[in-house]
Design an enzyme around this catalytic site. Structure first.
Site, short mmCIF file in Angstrom:
data_model
loop_
_atom_site.label_atom_id
_atom_site.label_comp_id
_atom_site.label_asym_id
_atom_site.label_seq_id
_atom_site.Cartn_x
_atom_site.Cartn_y
_atom_site.Cartn_z
CE1 TYR A 147 -4.23 1.78 0.99
CE2 TYR A 147 -2.69 3.16 2.20
CZ TYR A 147 -3.95 2.95 1.68
OH TYR A 147 -4.93 3.90 1.84
CE LYS A 151 -3.88 4.71 -1.42
NZ LYS A 151 -5.00 5.34 -2.14
N1 CAA Z 1 5.87 -1.23 14.49
C1 CAA Z 1 6.65 -2.24 14.96
N2 CAA Z 1 6.21 -3.49 15.17
C2 CAA Z 1 4.92 -3.73 14.93
C3 CAA Z 1 4.04 -2.75 14.44
C4 CAA Z 1 4.57 -1.46 14.24
N3 CAA Z 1 3.81 -0.44 13.79
N4 CAA Z 1 2.82 -3.29 14.27
C5 CAA Z 1 2.93 -4.59 14.61
N5 CAA Z 1 4.18 -4.86 15.04
C6 CAA Z 1 4.73 -6.11 15.51
C7 CAA Z 1 3.87 -6.82 16.54
O1 CAA Z 1 4.12 -6.23 17.79
C8 CAA Z 1 4.33 -8.25 16.43
O2 CAA Z 1 5.54 -8.39 17.13
P1 CAA Z 1 5.96 -9.78 17.79
O3 CAA Z 1 5.96 -10.79 16.69
O4 CAA Z 1 7.31 -9.49 18.35
O5 CAA Z 1 4.91 -10.03 18.84
C9 CAA Z 1 4.67 -8.38 14.95
O6 CAA Z 1 4.75 -7.04 14.44
C10 CAA Z 1 3.66 -9.13 14.10
O7 CAA Z 1 2.39 -8.98 14.63
P2 CAA Z 1 1.27 -10.03 14.31
O8 CAA Z 1 1.73 -11.44 14.41
O9 CAA Z 1 0.04 -9.59 15.05
O10 CAA Z 1 1.06 -9.84 12.74
P3 CAA Z 1 -0.26 -9.94 11.95
O11 CAA Z 1 0.08 -10.63 10.69
O12 CAA Z 1 -1.37 -10.52 12.73
O13 CAA Z 1 -0.68 -8.40 11.67
C11 CAA Z 1 -0.49 -6.21 10.81
C12 CAA Z 1 0.22 -7.38 11.46
C13 CAA Z 1 -1.35 -6.65 9.62
C14 CAA Z 1 0.57 -5.25 10.28
C15 CAA Z 1 -1.41 -5.52 11.87
O14 CAA Z 1 -0.60 -5.09 12.93
C16 CAA Z 1 -2.12 -4.30 11.32
O15 CAA Z 1 -3.19 -4.40 10.72
N6 CAA Z 1 -1.54 -3.10 11.52
C17 CAA Z 1 -2.13 -1.85 11.03
C18 CAA Z 1 -1.61 -1.52 9.69
C19 CAA Z 1 -2.22 -0.22 9.26
O16 CAA Z 1 -2.03 0.82 9.87
N7 CAA Z 1 -2.98 -0.25 8.18
C20 CAA Z 1 -3.66 0.92 7.73
C21 CAA Z 1 -5.02 0.53 7.26
S1 CAA Z 1 -6.04 1.95 6.96
C22 CAA Z 1 -5.42 2.60 5.57
O17 CAA Z 1 -4.58 2.06 4.90
C23 CAA Z 1 -5.97 3.94 5.16
C24 CAA Z 1 -4.93 4.95 5.12
O18 CAA Z 1 -4.51 5.34 4.03
C25 CAA Z 1 -4.41 5.54 6.36
#
Ligand code: CAA
Length: 241
Positions: A147, A151
């Site tokens: 993404y 973008k």
């Molecule tokens: N920085 C550092 N580490 C992070 C992190 C971050 N921002 N987010 C997650 N992590 C870490 C977690 O703490 C976890 O660490 P450990 O393995 O040490 O515990 C690791 O990453 C992986 O986490 P998960 O196993 O839970 O991974 P997952 O596959 O279930 O999900 C993810 C990970 C999909 C990235 C989820 O955290 C997520 O959805 N994050 C949000 C992403 C986001 O902001 N998307 C925006 C959507 S809205 C949009 O896109 C509109 C727009 O334009 C703004």
């Protein structure tokens, strides 16, 4: 006669607010959508705005869809590239199709919609193109290599095309919304979303209407000197130079 505006992904979320705001500002509006017939029909019943179904990821479908819009509503002077999807995953888990789907819609989709309209805007000496990029195209986001790349690509596209359109009366601009209260953001896990909101100085998610007002400003006749610009609307979450 009122100018015609075409809004991709224009029946839900930020796109819905943009379609409504443009109609209220006096434009003739066409709202494109890709899949959700139920939402599109409800939107049409609520707003009276015509809806047109095709995928922006398909160039030929865009060409045919634009021809249909123009046959019904007249030449498109204003294009709002709003359609976008997420397929979030940390990179070590990201599948090639998650990369491709996001690039096809969020980056190639912008090409696919703009290219068929470009020559007629040049011929008429007027055009307004606004692409909805994202804060995450400016700063990058964990879990969004696909993404963020698409973008950021939209911003490069905007700056290049602005130079080509300038002498032909076509402005090309981008808006970078921050986190807006739409289905897309609500799909982020609640705990993660709360962390994000904590990092927004204004202290809340944005409203779709706040982005729509930016669009209405950029497409106006009076905004003719603004081109190649990136307008951030993110509650102070990221201040790009
Ligand atoms: N920085 C550092 N580490 C992070 C992190 C971050 N921002 N987010 C997650 N992590 C870490 C977690 O703490 C976890 O660490 P450990 O393995 O040490 O515990 C690791 O990453 C992986 O986490 P998960 O196993 O839970 O991974 P997952 O596959 O279930 O999900 C993810 C990970 C999909 C990235 C989820 O955290 C997520 O959805 N994050 C949000 C992403 C986001 O902001 N998307 C925006 C959507 S809205 C949009 O896109 C509109 C727009 O334009 C703004």
């Amino acid at each position: 006669m009122a100018r015609t505006a075409l809004v991709t992904g224009g029946t839900r979320g930020i796109g819905k607010a943009i379609s409504i705001a443009l109609k209220e500002a006096g434009y003739t509006v066409a709202a494109n959508y890709a899949g959700n017939d139920e939402a599109a029909n409800a939107f049409k019943a609520e707003t009276g705005i015509e809806v047109f179904k095709w995928s922006v990821a398909d160039y030929d479908a865009c060409k045919a869809g634009i021809e249909k819009v123009e046959a019904e509503l007249g030449p498109v002077d204003i294009l709002i590239n709003n359609a976008g999807i997420t397929r979030d995953a940390p990179f070590h888990k990201m599948k090639p199709e998650q990369w491709r789907e996001v690039i096809d819609t969020n980056l190639s989709g912008v090409f696919n919609m703009t290219h068929p309209l470009w020559n007629s805007m040049r011929d008429r000496g007027f055009g307004r193109i606004v692409t909805i990029s994202s804060i995450n195209g400016q700063k990058g986001q964990f879990g969004q290599a696909n993404y963020s790349a698409a973008k950021a690509g939209d911003l490069g596209f905007t700056k290049a095309l602005a130079q080509e359109g300038a002498r032909k009366g076509i402005t090309v601009n981008a808006i970078c919304p921050g986190y807006i209260a739409t289905d897309m953001v609500m799909a982020v896990p609640e705990e993660v979303r709360n962390q994000i909101i904590a990092g927004i100085p204004v202290g809340r998610l944005g409203e779709a209407e706040e982005i729509a007002r930016c669009v209405v400003f950029l497409v106006s006749e009076e905004a003719g000197f603004i081109t190649g610009a990136t307008l951030s609307a993110n509650g102070g979450q990221y201040m790009a130079g």
